[in-house]
Enzyme design. Structure first.
Site, mmCIF file in Angstrom:
data_model
loop_
_atom_site.group_PDB
_atom_site.id
_atom_site.type_symbol
_atom_site.label_atom_id
_atom_site.label_comp_id
_atom_site.label_asym_id
_atom_site.label_seq_id
_atom_site.Cartn_x
_atom_site.Cartn_y
_atom_site.Cartn_z
ATOM 1 N N TRP A 1 1.009 -1.489 0.258
ATOM 2 C CA TRP A 1 -0.556 -0.288 0.095
ATOM 3 C C TRP A 1 1.089 1.483 0.173
ATOM 4 C CZ3 TRP A 1 1.929 2.385 4.342
ATOM 5 C CH2 TRP A 1 2.156 2.131 4.863
ATOM 6 N N LYS B 1 -1.918 -8.541 -8.374
ATOM 7 C CA LYS B 1 -2.828 -8.245 -7.225
ATOM 8 C C LYS B 1 -2.383 -7.152 -5.979
ATOM 9 C CE LYS B 1 -3.091 -9.596 -2.762
ATOM 10 N NZ LYS B 1 -3.092 -8.312 -1.925
ATOM 11 N N GLU C 1 -5.245 -4.837 -0.886
ATOM 12 C CA GLU C 1 -6.478 -4.172 -0.512
ATOM 13 C C GLU C 1 -6.943 -3.308 0.439
ATOM 14 O OE1 GLU C 1 -4.920 -7.235 -0.126
ATOM 15 O OE2 GLU C 1 -6.599 -7.389 -1.444
ATOM 16 N N SER D 1 6.345 -6.923 3.171
ATOM 17 C CA SER D 1 6.840 -7.899 4.403
ATOM 18 C C SER D 1 7.703 -8.930 3.928
ATOM 19 C CB SER D 1 5.705 -7.549 5.069
ATOM 20 O OG SER D 1 4.726 -8.889 5.463
ATOM 21 N N THR D 2 8.539 -9.209 4.920
ATOM 22 C CA THR D 2 9.491 -9.998 4.810
ATOM 23 C C THR D 2 9.101 -11.271 5.092
ATOM 24 O OG1 THR D 2 11.180 -8.603 5.624
ATOM 25 C CG2 THR D 2 12.268 -10.736 5.717
ATOM 26 N N ALA D 3 8.186 -11.261 6.356
ATOM 27 C CA ALA D 3 7.144 -12.451 6.695
ATOM 28 C C ALA D 3 6.570 -12.955 5.361
ATOM 29 C CB ALA D 3 5.849 -12.590 8.062
ATOM 30 N N GLU E 1 10.980 -8.021 -2.891
ATOM 31 C CA GLU E 1 11.943 -6.100 -2.232
ATOM 32 C C GLU E 1 11.130 -6.515 -1.051
ATOM 33 O OE1 GLU E 1 11.793 -3.812 -0.867
ATOM 34 O OE2 GLU E 1 11.554 -2.484 -3.123
ATOM 35 N N CYS F 1 10.786 1.372 2.187
ATOM 36 C CA CYS F 1 10.995 0.221 3.152
ATOM 37 C C CYS F 1 12.007 0.840 3.068
ATOM 38 C CB CYS F 1 11.224 -0.962 2.209
ATOM 39 S SG CYS F 1 10.611 -0.395 0.550
ATOM 40 N N GLU G 1 11.334 -2.583 11.531
ATOM 41 C CA GLU G 1 10.932 -1.055 10.679
ATOM 42 C C GLU G 1 9.956 0.023 11.233
ATOM 43 O OE1 GLU G 1 10.111 -2.983 6.417
ATOM 44 O OE2 GLU G 1 11.093 -1.495 5.902
ATOM 45 N N SER H 1 15.912 6.089 -5.906
ATOM 46 C CA SER H 1 15.500 5.726 -6.420
ATOM 47 C C SER H 1 14.806 6.549 -8.275
ATOM 48 C CB SER H 1 14.107 5.676 -5.237
ATOM 49 O OG SER H 1 14.469 4.105 -4.740
HETATM 50 P P1 ADP Z 1 2.389 -4.787 4.269
HETATM 51 O O1 ADP Z 1 3.346 -4.702 5.818
HETATM 52 O O2 ADP Z 1 3.555 -3.715 3.595
HETATM 53 O O3 ADP Z 1 1.320 -4.201 4.445
HETATM 54 P P2 ADP Z 1 2.474 -7.258 3.103
HETATM 55 O O4 ADP Z 1 3.742 -8.561 2.814
HETATM 56 O O5 ADP Z 1 1.583 -7.737 4.775
HETATM 57 O O6 ADP Z 1 3.197 -5.709 3.233
HETATM 58 O O7 ADP Z 1 1.625 -6.836 2.189
HETATM 59 C C1 ADP Z 1 2.104 -7.025 0.600
HETATM 60 C C2 ADP Z 1 1.115 -7.440 0.211
HETATM 61 O O8 ADP Z 1 0.807 -8.638 0.102
HETATM 62 C C3 ADP Z 1 -0.591 -7.289 0.186
HETATM 63 O O9 ADP Z 1 -0.533 -7.494 -1.321
HETATM 64 C C4 ADP Z 1 -1.093 -8.052 0.924
HETATM 65 O O10 ADP Z 1 -2.386 -8.428 0.529
HETATM 66 C C5 ADP Z 1 -0.071 -9.120 0.190
HETATM 67 N N1 ADP Z 1 -0.093 -10.675 1.386
HETATM 68 C C6 ADP Z 1 -0.363 -10.687 2.477
HETATM 69 N N2 ADP Z 1 -0.953 -11.517 2.864
HETATM 70 C C7 ADP Z 1 -0.069 -12.573 1.627
HETATM 71 C C8 ADP Z 1 -0.437 -13.888 1.515
HETATM 72 N N3 ADP Z 1 -0.116 -15.065 2.340
HETATM 73 N N4 ADP Z 1 -0.518 -14.885 -0.064
HETATM 74 C C9 ADP Z 1 -0.604 -13.561 -0.485
HETATM 75 N N5 ADP Z 1 -0.310 -12.198 -0.707
HETATM 76 C C10 ADP Z 1 -0.589 -11.679 0.059
#
Ligand code: ADP
Length: 480
Positions: free
Chosen positions: A163, A187, A190, A241-243, A262, A296, A382, A442
């Site tokens: 976002w 995608k 949201e 996110s890294t997770a 990234e 980031c 972060e 950038s």
């Molecule tokens: P941030 O902390 O920047 O919101 P996220 O990694 O949570 O980072 O979100 C980045 C993108 O990854 C968003 O478009 C989010 O909807 C999507 N996302 C989050 N969880 C999943 C998942 N399990 N599978 C695919 N996309 C995901």
């Protein structure tokens, strides 16, 4: 003009799209469900967009796969022309697209329009690069053989974006993907799908064939899993996110897809005693407070050498005091709201600021925190907000050691007037990007990406194209 007037105008001029975009058609979620998009400055609902899941994602993949059969065979010159038209339309409508970003993401309008120009520059750059994807001929090792290398598009690409830069993060994936001959299922987050949907409409107007660009949003894990499970999707490109990046990487193993990631950064910004104070303050403000600290590559830890520490801390606090906070549509505002309430609650201890802004809700005071050390949580994670933690160091070696003491490795910054030192430190930093005496680094002509757990692959520049290409080796035998 206030947010509600802008929204009404965008709605009547057709820029406010709320359906998904599959095979060149605007479609509702199959079960009719929607999801709210809120203005982060006020919490008001801006739009109800289609809340899609597995079925819609699978149809988007099917349409991208079908379109790939023709798009990959269109000449590079033709793909280039269509991308250029898309770029022209984006630039012609950059005010409206920028307004959508301010509405959905909150950043000041000028910065939002700047994001549209930045994103568009990737599409322009790759429109040009499309014509320069050269193969190779290898000097043969056998007299009756000829050896060739072809570069070919990888196939259907799933692009998942965050976002914080709702348009630019998409443009720098879709630009090179389309230029290479790939088709995409996007995608967006949201929280911020509106500028992506408006840009998709412009791709159709530019003449990019139906199915080449698809956009689905809604239940992120369902859409993500559909992209991962499909054997037709040959690559996942992700910013976030890294997770989540780790989950996607693990999920891609099932079908051995390519992945570009990234992920999070934990950027050090090192201020040496021999830095030009004015340059250091300007650069630090640029890297720390852009997008209200929500990028980031934002400086996350500001390492200041002991000889300049007090002077720097005071000058930075003075400069930050002048940053105008407010609604992104208000003239002169340079710090918008944070994306949502969850982002505000991270807070910390303080030299300046350190609490919710008087405007309340998602607004946070630009903040300086002194005497932080590298073991504190604020140095390990972060911050993703307008908070500048200052860490004191004595020697160059110590600064490098603190800077590298993290699993992240995206961007780093250093400020010094000693040329030898700038080279030495730049070489020693374990990061994909280093800014020397500069906080804003950038652009479309340079490669963006990290080392360690900050990700894989590069976006932007001629190198960014490689992520969307396969090398095919062709051996022609029996020549004699
Ligand atoms: P941030 O902390 O920047 O919101 P996220 O990694 O949570 O980072 O979100 C980045 C993108 O990854 C968003 O478009 C989010 O909807 C999507 N996302 C989050 N969880 C999943 C998942 N399990 N599978 C695919 N996309 C995901």
């Amino acid at each position: 003009m206030g947010a509600n007037d802008v929204l009404a105008r965008l709605n009547s001029s057709g820029f406010l799209r709320t359906q998904g975009f599959i095979g060149g058609k605007w479609v509702d979620a199959y079960d009719g469900k929607t999801i709210q998009v809120n203005n982060p400055a006020t919490g008001e609902v801006i739009a109800d967009v289609a809340c899609m899941g597995t079925e819609e994602a699978n149809d988007a993949i099917a349409s991208a796969y079908e379109a790939f059969q023709t798009w990959s065979k269109v000449t590079a010159a033709e793909r280039s022309k269509l991308l250029r038209k898309w770029y022209d339309l984006i630039i012609a409508n950059k005010e409206q697209l920028g307004e959508l970003i301010t509405l959905e993401q909150g950043k000041p309008l000028k910065e939002a329009i700047g994001e549209i120009s930045l994103g568009a520059s990737y599409i322009e750059f790759y429109a040009e690069e499309a014509k320069r994807v050269y193969g190779d001929i290898i000097p043969t090792n056998m007299p009756d053989r000829r050896l060739f290398l072809l570069k070919q598009p990888v196939g259907v690409v799933g692009a998942i974006t965050p976002w914080n830069f709702p348009f630019a993060m998409i443009a720098r994936k879709v630009g090179p993907a389309l230029a290479a001959g790939c088709t995409v299922v996007i995608k967006p987050s949201e929280l911020t799908p509106l500028s992506a949907l408006a840009a998709a409409e412009l791709s159709l107007q530019a003449g990019i064939p139906p199915g080449v660009v698809n956009v689905v949003m809604g239940i992120a894990p369902e859409i993500g899993d559909a992209l991962l499970a499909s054997t037709q999707v040959r690559k996942i490109t992700f910013t976030g996110s890294t997770a989540v990046g780790k989950k996607l990487m693990a999920g891609a193993a099932g079908t051995v897809k390519k992945v570009s990631l990234e992920l999070g950064g934990n950027a050090p910004c090192i201020i040496f005693d021999d830095a030009d104070l004015e340059v250091a303050i300007k650069g630090t403000l640029g890297t720390k407070f852009r997008n209200t600290g929500q990028t980031c590559i934002c400086a996350n830890r500001i390492l200041v050498q002991e000889g300049i520490y007090d002077k720097f801390a005071k000058a930075l606090s003075d400069a930050i005091n002048n940053l105008k906070v407010g609604d992104g549509f208000t003239e002169g505002v340079v710090q918008g709201p944070l994306i949502n309430e969850a982002a505000v609650q991270k807070g910390a201890e303080v030299l300046l600021g350190g609490k919710r802004h008087g405007l309340g809700f998602t607004f946070y005071e630009p903040t300086v925190i002194s005497n932080v050390n590298n073991e504190m949580r604020i140095s390990r994670e972060e911050v993703f907000g307008p908070v500048a933690p200052l860490l004191r160091f004595k020697t160059e070696e110590e600064a490098i050691s603190i800077a590298n003491d993290t699993n992240a490795g995206l961007a780093a910054y250093l400020f010094s007037s000693n040329v030898q030192r700038t080279w030495r430190v730049a070489e020693a930093l374990e990061y994909g990007i280093v800014g020397i005496n500069e906080g804003l680094v950038s652009s479309e002509v340079t490669p963006h990406g990290g080392v360690k757990q900050s990700g894989l692959g590069r976006e932007g520049s001629k190198y960014g194209m490689d992520d969307y290409l396969e090398i095919k080796y062709v051996c022609l035998g029996n020549m004699c």
